[in-house]
Design a protein around this motif. Structure first.
Motif, PDB file in Angstrom:
ATOM      1  N   PRO A 122       0.834  -1.202   0.000  1.00  0.00           N
ATOM      2  CA  PRO A 122       0.000   0.000   0.000  1.00  0.00           C
ATOM      3  C   PRO A 122       0.867   1.249   0.000  1.00  0.00           C
ATOM      4  O   PRO A 122       2.027   1.214   0.402  1.00  0.00           O
ATOM      5  N   PHE A 123       0.285   2.335  -0.465  1.00  0.00           N
ATOM      6  CA  PHE A 123       1.010   3.608  -0.458  1.00  0.00           C
ATOM      7  C   PHE A 123       0.143   4.663   0.209  1.00  0.00           C
ATOM      8  O   PHE A 123      -1.026   4.433   0.524  1.00  0.00           O
ATOM      9  N   GLU A 124       0.746   5.809   0.443  1.00  0.00           N
ATOM     10  CA  GLU A 124       0.058   6.907   1.110  1.00  0.00           C
ATOM     11  C   GLU A 124       0.064   8.129   0.206  1.00  0.00           C
ATOM     12  O   GLU A 124       0.915   8.247  -0.675  1.00  0.00           O
ATOM     13  N   ALA A 125      -0.883   9.027   0.446  1.00  0.00           N
ATOM     14  CA  ALA A 125      -0.968  10.222  -0.396  1.00  0.00           C
ATOM     15  C   ALA A 125      -1.570  11.375   0.384  1.00  0.00           C
ATOM     16  O   ALA A 125      -2.491  11.184   1.189  1.00  0.00           O
ATOM     17  N   ARG A 126      -1.036  12.558   0.140  1.00  0.00           N
ATOM     18  CA  ARG A 126      -1.650  13.778   0.642  1.00  0.00           C
ATOM     19  C   ARG A 126      -2.249  14.506  -0.558  1.00  0.00           C
ATOM     20  O   ARG A 126      -1.530  14.879  -1.486  1.00  0.00           O
ATOM     21  N   VAL A 127      -3.567  14.694  -0.540  1.00  0.00           N
ATOM     22  CA  VAL A 127      -4.273  15.326  -1.652  1.00  0.00           C
ATOM     23  C   VAL A 127      -4.737  16.709  -1.216  1.00  0.00           C
ATOM     24  O   VAL A 127      -5.495  16.839  -0.244  1.00  0.00           O
ATOM     25  N   THR A 128      -4.279  17.728  -1.923  1.00  0.00           N
ATOM     26  CA  THR A 128      -4.643  19.105  -1.606  1.00  0.00           C
ATOM     27  C   THR A 128      -5.534  19.661  -2.711  1.00  0.00           C
ATOM     28  O   THR A 128      -5.250  19.483  -3.899  1.00  0.00           O
ATOM     29  N   THR A 129      -6.624  20.305  -2.313  1.00  0.00           N
ATOM     30  CA  THR A 129      -7.570  20.948  -3.222  1.00  0.00           C
ATOM     31  C   THR A 129      -7.893  22.331  -2.647  1.00  0.00           C
ATOM     32  O   THR A 129      -7.413  22.682  -1.558  1.00  0.00           O
ATOM     33  N   PRO A 130      -8.706  23.137  -3.335  1.00  0.00           N
ATOM     34  CA  PRO A 130      -9.099  24.430  -2.757  1.00  0.00           C
ATOM     35  C   PRO A 130      -9.765  24.303  -1.392  1.00  0.00           C
ATOM     36  O   PRO A 130      -9.769  25.249  -0.603  1.00  0.00           O
ATOM     37  N   ALA A 131     -10.316  23.119  -1.080  1.00  0.00           N
ATOM     38  CA  ALA A 131     -11.008  22.917   0.201  1.00  0.00           C
ATOM     39  C   ALA A 131     -10.068  22.516   1.329  1.00  0.00           C
ATOM     40  O   ALA A 131     -10.489  22.441   2.489  1.00  0.00           O
ATOM     41  N   GLY A 132      -8.786  22.254   1.020  1.00  0.00           N
ATOM     42  CA  GLY A 132      -7.847  21.846   2.050  1.00  0.00           C
ATOM     43  C   GLY A 132      -7.131  20.561   1.675  1.00  0.00           C
ATOM     44  O   GLY A 132      -7.157  20.125   0.517  1.00  0.00           O
ATOM     45  N   SER A 133      -6.502  19.919   2.664  1.00  0.00           N
ATOM     46  CA  SER A 133      -5.718  18.708   2.424  1.00  0.00           C
ATOM     47  C   SER A 133      -6.334  17.505   3.134  1.00  0.00           C
ATOM     48  O   SER A 133      -6.883  17.637   4.234  1.00  0.00           O
ATOM     49  N   VAL A 134      -6.209  16.368   2.493  1.00  0.00           N
ATOM     50  CA  VAL A 134      -6.653  15.103   3.072  1.00  0.00           C
ATOM     51  C   VAL A 134      -5.505  14.110   2.948  1.00  0.00           C
ATOM     52  O   VAL A 134      -4.866  14.025   1.892  1.00  0.00           O
ATOM     53  N   TYR A 135      -5.246  13.369   4.026  1.00  0.00           N
ATOM     54  CA  TYR A 135      -4.165  12.387   4.014  1.00  0.00           C
ATOM     55  C   TYR A 135      -4.761  10.983   3.959  1.00  0.00           C
ATOM     56  O   TYR A 135      -5.629  10.635   4.768  1.00  0.00           O
ATOM     57  N   PHE A 136      -4.325  10.190   2.985  1.00  0.00           N
ATOM     58  CA  PHE A 136      -4.830   8.824   2.824  1.00  0.00           C
ATOM     59  C   PHE A 136      -3.718   7.834   3.148  1.00  0.00           C
ATOM     60  O   PHE A 136      -2.593   7.971   2.669  1.00  0.00           O
ATOM     61  N   GLU A 137      -4.056   6.815   3.934  1.00  0.00           N
ATOM     62  CA  GLU A 137      -3.119   5.739   4.246  1.00  0.00           C
ATOM     63  C   GLU A 137      -3.660   4.427   3.699  1.00  0.00           C
ATOM     64  O   GLU A 137      -4.851   4.275   3.463  1.00  0.00           O
ATOM     65  N   GLY A 138      -2.758   3.477   3.501  1.00  0.00           N
ATOM     66  CA  GLY A 138      -3.162   2.140   3.078  1.00  0.00           C
ATOM     67  C   GLY A 138      -3.831   2.079   1.729  1.00  0.00           C
ATOM     68  O   GLY A 138      -4.711   1.248   1.494  1.00  0.00           O
ATOM     69  N   LEU A 139      -3.430   2.945   0.794  1.00  0.00           N
ATOM     70  CA  LEU A 139      -4.055   2.972  -0.526  1.00  0.00           C
ATOM     71  C   LEU A 139      -3.564   1.832  -1.413  1.00  0.00           C
ATOM     72  O   LEU A 139      -2.373   1.512  -1.456  1.00  0.00           O
ATOM     73  N   THR A 140      -4.499   1.225  -2.114  1.00  0.00           N
ATOM     74  CA  THR A 140      -4.181   0.259  -3.156  1.00  0.00           C
ATOM     75  C   THR A 140      -4.232   0.923  -4.527  1.00  0.00           C
ATOM     76  O   THR A 140      -3.487   0.561  -5.431  1.00  0.00           O
ATOM     77  N   ASP A 141      -5.136   1.896  -4.652  1.00  0.00           N
ATOM     78  CA  ASP A 141      -5.353   2.561  -5.933  1.00  0.00           C
ATOM     79  C   ASP A 141      -5.841   3.975  -5.651  1.00  0.00           C
ATOM     80  O   ASP A 141      -6.523   4.227  -4.656  1.00  0.00           O
ATOM     81  N   LEU A 142      -5.504   4.893  -6.547  1.00  0.00           N
ATOM     82  CA  LEU A 142      -5.995   6.266  -6.470  1.00  0.00           C
ATOM     83  C   LEU A 142      -6.318   6.697  -7.895  1.00  0.00           C
ATOM     84  O   LEU A 142      -5.454   6.637  -8.776  1.00  0.00           O
TER      85      LEU A 142
END
Length: 338
Positions: A200-220
């Protein structure tokens, strides 16, 4: 005069006969056109841009799958010419065609040509994606029209391409082992690999609404049009012309399978049904732009990437911007955006 772009060497040359039939039907329907064959190694994009920039054509027609669609659309954007783009779908997944109510079977060819001839249009957004290296240096920039993805979906595509190269080198297999089987084989191998070696991998996704951190991703996945992988609708409220795209996170094989059931067009189960049963899905994020920072797996390598069903640049960070109404797409009359 319109410009028809297609690959006559596809399916071991059998596509040439289909192109001939499409040209006959186009002529019968009163669509004057020239023919431009596709070329390998991305050269089709430049060929289309050069042909359109001369100003001789009132529209361009993509005949083929999602890959051909993407190349023609990129060429249209590169040309800077404002002409509509039509499609005659013939691909395996056919995400673009199905998203606009157009099928890709032999029996659908006449109807698809009629859609081209009628010329009704609707706007289509495009995605502009830039990949950045570890020093925030720009590695590559490209466009996509269907989807961008990281992780399992990109792994399947790499394995599909490996299988295609293997099969293409053996004449008898090339005749017997068609794209649908290649896709199926790649999916099975990818699932087997992920079962043995969970990464699994992790990702920080930033948009105009702010940031969200995802853990344990298989797919994005970042999605533009309605259909994904030939039969899945990942967000029933998504629109290809609203200036936003949808980001869908997948956490582990369990969520991959849950979404595979819930979002299949022919399965009468929805997200509310799962939520009522205590099996929620990750939240979909809509935005006009995304900044995606990927964090390396235990082995230290970023997840594999894909754009519109083709392998793309692996990187640690991506920036995606939505280009609203980038393309005027020819669609069935019921979807006319005029």
């Amino acid at each position: 005069m319109q410009l028809l772009v297609a690959n006559p060497t596809a399916q071991s040359g059998r596509n040439a006969g289909r192109i001939d039939e499409a040209r006959r039907l186009l002529t019968t329907a009163g669509v004057d056109h020239d023919f431009l064959p596709t070329r390998a190694a991305g050269k089709t994009v430049d060929d289309v841009a050069k042909a359109l920039s001369g100003g001789a054509y009132t529209a361009v027609i993509s005949m083929g799958g999602d890959g051909t669609f993407a190349e023609v659309a990129k060429g249209l954007l590169k040309s800077g010419v404002d002409v509509p783009m039509a499609m005659i779908p013939t691909g395996t997944a056919n995400d673009q065609g199905k998203s606009f109510g157009m099928e890709s079977g032999e029996s659908d060819l006449a109807r698809n040509v009629q859609v081209v001839a009628e010329g009704h249009t609707a706007p289509l957004d495009a995605g502009r994606v830039t990949a950045f290296g570890s020093l925030d240096d720009e590695l590559a920039t490209d466009h996509f029209f269907d989807s961008a993805g990281w992780g399992f979906s990109a792994l399947v595509l790499r394995m599909r391409n490996e299988d295609r190269r293997l099969v293409g080198g053996v004449p008898i297999l090339r005749e017997l082992y068609r794209d649908q089987a290649v896709y199926a084989g790649a999916v099975v191998r990818a699932i087997a690999l992920s079962t043995v070696q969970e990464q699994p991998f992790e990702a920080r996704v930033t948009t105009p609404a702010g940031s969200v951190y995802f853990e344990g991703l298989t797919d994005l996945i970042v999605k533009n049009t309605r259909i994904y992988a030939g039969a899945w609708v990942l967000d029933t409220s998504a629109s290809p012309e609203d200036g936003e795209m949808e980001l869908i996170p997948f956490r582990g094989r369990e969520e991959l399978l849950k979404r595979g059931v819930v979002h299949h067009e022919q399965v009468p189960i929805n997200e509310s049904d799962l939520a009522a049963a205590g099996i929620p899905l990750s939240t979909v994020i809509r935005s006009p732009w995304f900044d995606i920072q990927l964090y390396a797996r235990p082995l230290g390598q970023a997840p594999e990437a894909q754009l519109d069903g083709e392998e793309w640049v692996r990187a640690e960070r991506y920036r995606i911007s939505v280009l609203r109404h980038a393309i005027r797409l020819v669609v069935p009359a019921s979807l006319d955006g005029k």
